[in-house]
Design a protein around this motif. Structure first.
Motif, PDB file in Angstrom:
ATOM      1  N   ALA A  14      59.231  -4.764   3.828  1.00  0.00           N
ATOM      2  CA  ALA A  14      60.284  -5.776   3.779  1.00  0.00           C
ATOM      3  C   ALA A  14      59.808  -7.172   4.157  1.00  0.00           C
ATOM      4  O   ALA A  14      60.325  -8.164   3.644  1.00  0.00           O
ATOM      5  CB  ALA A  14      61.440  -5.371   4.692  1.00  0.00           C
ATOM      6  N   ALA A  15      58.842  -7.273   5.061  1.00  0.00           N
ATOM      7  CA  ALA A  15      58.390  -8.594   5.509  1.00  0.00           C
ATOM      8  C   ALA A  15      57.044  -8.465   6.189  1.00  0.00           C
ATOM      9  O   ALA A  15      56.677  -7.403   6.700  1.00  0.00           O
ATOM     10  CB  ALA A  15      59.403  -9.209   6.469  1.00  0.00           C
ATOM     11  N   SER A  16      56.317  -9.572   6.197  1.00  0.00           N
ATOM     12  CA  SER A  16      54.993  -9.601   6.802  1.00  0.00           C
ATOM     13  C   SER A  16      54.714 -11.012   7.286  1.00  0.00           C
ATOM     14  O   SER A  16      55.032 -11.981   6.593  1.00  0.00           O
ATOM     15  CB  SER A  16      53.930  -9.184   5.776  1.00  0.00           C
ATOM     16  OG  SER A  16      52.629  -9.350   6.295  1.00  0.00           O
ATOM     17  N   GLY A  17      54.157 -11.142   8.489  1.00  0.00           N
ATOM     18  CA  GLY A  17      53.781 -12.477   8.928  1.00  0.00           C
ATOM     19  C   GLY A  17      53.927 -12.673  10.409  1.00  0.00           C
ATOM     20  O   GLY A  17      53.982 -11.717  11.195  1.00  0.00           O
ATOM     21  N   ASP A  18      54.002 -13.929  10.805  1.00  0.00           N
ATOM     22  CA  ASP A  18      54.099 -14.308  12.204  1.00  0.00           C
ATOM     23  C   ASP A  18      55.427 -13.841  12.786  1.00  0.00           C
ATOM     24  O   ASP A  18      56.483 -14.019  12.193  1.00  0.00           O
ATOM     25  CB  ASP A  18      53.972 -15.824  12.350  1.00  0.00           C
ATOM     26  CG  ASP A  18      54.065 -16.267  13.794  1.00  0.00           C
ATOM     27  OD1 ASP A  18      55.158 -16.713  14.195  1.00  0.00           O
ATOM     28  OD2 ASP A  18      53.074 -16.142  14.520  1.00  0.00           O
ATOM     29  N   TYR A  19      55.349 -13.274  13.980  1.00  0.00           N
ATOM     30  CA  TYR A  19      56.550 -12.724  14.610  1.00  0.00           C
ATOM     31  C   TYR A  19      57.649 -13.774  14.762  1.00  0.00           C
ATOM     32  O   TYR A  19      58.825 -13.504  14.497  1.00  0.00           O
ATOM     33  CB  TYR A  19      56.198 -12.156  15.989  1.00  0.00           C
ATOM     34  CG  TYR A  19      57.409 -11.739  16.771  1.00  0.00           C
ATOM     35  CD1 TYR A  19      57.965 -10.476  16.586  1.00  0.00           C
ATOM     36  CD2 TYR A  19      58.032 -12.616  17.652  1.00  0.00           C
ATOM     37  CE1 TYR A  19      59.095 -10.100  17.266  1.00  0.00           C
ATOM     38  CE2 TYR A  19      59.166 -12.242  18.332  1.00  0.00           C
ATOM     39  CZ  TYR A  19      59.694 -10.980  18.139  1.00  0.00           C
ATOM     40  OH  TYR A  19      60.832 -10.626  18.811  1.00  0.00           O
ATOM     41  N   LEU A  47      67.398  -8.940   6.510  1.00  0.00           N
ATOM     42  CA  LEU A  47      66.065  -9.517   6.297  1.00  0.00           C
ATOM     43  C   LEU A  47      65.567  -9.253   4.892  1.00  0.00           C
ATOM     44  O   LEU A  47      64.986 -10.126   4.240  1.00  0.00           O
ATOM     45  CB  LEU A  47      65.101  -8.941   7.334  1.00  0.00           C
ATOM     46  CG  LEU A  47      63.673  -9.464   7.327  1.00  0.00           C
ATOM     47  CD1 LEU A  47      63.657 -10.951   7.590  1.00  0.00           C
ATOM     48  CD2 LEU A  47      62.861  -8.731   8.376  1.00  0.00           C
ATOM     49  N   VAL A  48      65.786  -8.035   4.383  1.00  0.00           N
ATOM     50  CA  VAL A  48      65.352  -7.692   3.035  1.00  0.00           C
ATOM     51  C   VAL A  48      66.084  -8.548   2.006  1.00  0.00           C
ATOM     52  O   VAL A  48      65.511  -8.978   1.001  1.00  0.00           O
ATOM     53  CB  VAL A  48      65.628  -6.199   2.747  1.00  0.00           C
ATOM     54  CG1 VAL A  48      65.329  -5.874   1.316  1.00  0.00           C
ATOM     55  CG2 VAL A  48      64.760  -5.337   3.643  1.00  0.00           C
ATOM     56  N   ALA A  49      67.353  -8.839   2.258  1.00  0.00           N
ATOM     57  CA  ALA A  49      68.142  -9.590   1.292  1.00  0.00           C
ATOM     58  C   ALA A  49      67.871 -11.086   1.353  1.00  0.00           C
ATOM     59  O   ALA A  49      68.251 -11.826   0.440  1.00  0.00           O
ATOM     60  CB  ALA A  49      69.632  -9.339   1.546  1.00  0.00           C
ATOM     61  N   SER A  50      67.194 -11.549   2.420  1.00  0.00           N
ATOM     62  CA  SER A  50      66.987 -13.005   2.594  1.00  0.00           C
ATOM     63  C   SER A  50      65.983 -13.548   1.584  1.00  0.00           C
ATOM     64  O   SER A  50      65.034 -12.886   1.245  1.00  0.00           O
ATOM     65  CB  SER A  50      66.473 -13.270   4.005  1.00  0.00           C
ATOM     66  OG  SER A  50      67.435 -12.878   4.957  1.00  0.00           O
ATOM     67  N   LEU A  84      59.080  -2.508   7.873  1.00  0.00           N
ATOM     68  CA  LEU A  84      59.429  -1.476   6.901  1.00  0.00           C
ATOM     69  C   LEU A  84      60.927  -1.226   6.944  1.00  0.00           C
ATOM     70  O   LEU A  84      61.513  -1.137   8.022  1.00  0.00           O
ATOM     71  CB  LEU A  84      58.728  -0.156   7.211  1.00  0.00           C
ATOM     72  CG  LEU A  84      57.300   0.082   6.751  1.00  0.00           C
ATOM     73  CD1 LEU A  84      56.926   1.531   7.050  1.00  0.00           C
ATOM     74  CD2 LEU A  84      57.099  -0.223   5.289  1.00  0.00           C
ATOM     75  N   VAL A  85      61.537  -1.107   5.778  1.00  0.00           N
ATOM     76  CA  VAL A  85      62.946  -0.741   5.666  1.00  0.00           C
ATOM     77  C   VAL A  85      63.077   0.289   4.555  1.00  0.00           C
ATOM     78  O   VAL A  85      62.683   0.030   3.416  1.00  0.00           O
ATOM     79  CB  VAL A  85      63.833  -1.962   5.349  1.00  0.00           C
ATOM     80  CG1 VAL A  85      65.295  -1.529   5.230  1.00  0.00           C
ATOM     81  CG2 VAL A  85      63.691  -3.033   6.417  1.00  0.00           C
ATOM     82  N   ALA A  86      63.580   1.480   4.897  1.00  0.00           N
ATOM     83  CA  ALA A  86      63.804   2.537   3.913  1.00  0.00           C
ATOM     84  C   ALA A  86      62.557   2.799   3.065  1.00  0.00           C
ATOM     85  O   ALA A  86      62.632   2.964   1.849  1.00  0.00           O
ATOM     86  CB  ALA A  86      64.983   2.186   3.022  1.00  0.00           C
ATOM     87  N   GLY A  87      61.389   2.809   3.714  1.00  0.00           N
ATOM     88  CA  GLY A  87      60.148   3.112   3.027  1.00  0.00           C
ATOM     89  C   GLY A  87      59.509   1.956   2.295  1.00  0.00           C
ATOM     90  O   GLY A  87      58.397   2.086   1.773  1.00  0.00           O
TER      91      GLY A  87
END
Length: 304
Positions: free
Chosen positions: A209-214, A301-304, A203-206
């Motif tokens: 942002a990403a989901s999956g394998d660590y 990460l969000v911008a990737s 989660l980023v700013a509500g």
């Protein structure tokens, strides 16, 4: 397969949006909910546990809505980050009260069992107000586990826990995940998540942002460009030197004369910098990463 599902879930408080249009599915096993402080993790967990209604969207466990569904509360356990307000109770009284609220057939027996599980049998007769931070965390966990829930939600469970207690708690969470329970815990510390969960939600700013394998998400985080503030005995000459290196993608001189350096290959830069400066007779006086906060990592990460 059992699942906790959020669909386009939002929560706002007046004009403040705490969780914004989040969709995710949490299945059996241990999942880490990762994000910087203020990202909305606590609000999300409150909606998942039925303590807070979504402003829009839905939260469902096995297809049933969580909010105002008293039957489902018997299948969910929550370990909140906030401190226990019943310091006048003993640990045993606090856990047994939760067992009685759940209308268990043998509240005392269930209490004894769970106190042993979290290694709190001996201090259970003391008042909670006398407990250390780590002990309060464990008694909250006991209260959340006393009714043997299918889903366990934990908000920053490792805060204030000493290394031995932390290791025990991590083993306990892993074991519950292996037993087929849905275990979701929040943290803003990357290393905590790495030791317990393979699957993570970020989660980023509500926002989700990403989901999956660590491992895959961790690689994105570590391979991002890194920025440093650098001071030396000759910043001008060092700037020219660094611009010739493949691992350096940018150099700027700040208004106070320091260097801001952007690095694309952290390993090559860290290994090469001492040799480069030594060969030129330049002394490094200060080297500080300027974007190592989780906020900056997650923003990348969000911008990737």
């Amino acid at each position: 397969m059992s699942a906790l599902v959020l669909e386009k879930t939002s929560r706002w408080f007046g004009n403040v949006v705490a969780v914004n249009d989040v969709s995710m599915t949490i299945g059996p096993g241990v999942t880490g909910l990762l994000g910087p402080n203020g990202a909305g993790k606590t609000t999300l967990l409150a909606m998942m546990s039925g303590f807070l209604p979504p402003s829009s969207g839905t939260v469902r466990l096995d297809g049933e809505p969580v909010w105002r569904n008293t039957g489902i509360y018997q299948r969910i356990g929550l370990v909140p980050e906030r401190e226990i307000s019943f310091g006048y109770l003993t640990g045993r009284q606090f856990v047994q009260a939760n067992a009685e609220l759940q209308k268990l057939p043998d509240p005392r027996g269930a209490t004894d069992k769970v106190l042993e599980t979290v290694e709190m049998t001996e201090p259970a007769g003391r008042r909670i107000s006398t407990y250390s931070k780590g002990m309060r965390q464990r008694i909250k966990l006991a209260a959340a586990l006393v009714h043997d829930p299918q889903v366990l939600l934990l908000d920053e469970p490792f805060n204030g826990v000493d290394p031995r207690q932390r290791a025990h708690l991590m083993r306990l969470l892993r074991r519950m995940g292996e037993d087929g329970r849905i275990v979701l815990f929040s943290s803003h510390i990357l290393e905590e998540v790495e030791q317990v969960a393979r699957h993570i939600e970020v989660l980023v700013a509500g926002r989700h942002a990403a989901s999956g394998d660590y491992t895959a998400i961790r690689r994105l985080m570590t391979d991002r460009p890194v920025h440093y503030r650098l001071e030396s005995s000759d910043n001008r000459r060092l700037a020219g030197l660094l611009m010739t290196r493949e691992s350096v993608t940018g150099v700027q001189v700040t208004p106070v004369g320091a260097l801001e350096v952007q690095v694309s290959d952290l390993g090559a830069f860290a290994a090469g910098l001492p040799a480069w400066t030594r060969a030129e007779g330049i002394t490094i006086r200060e080297l500080i990463p300027t974007d190592e906060s989780l906020e900056s990592v997650f923003a990348y990460l969000v911008a990737s």
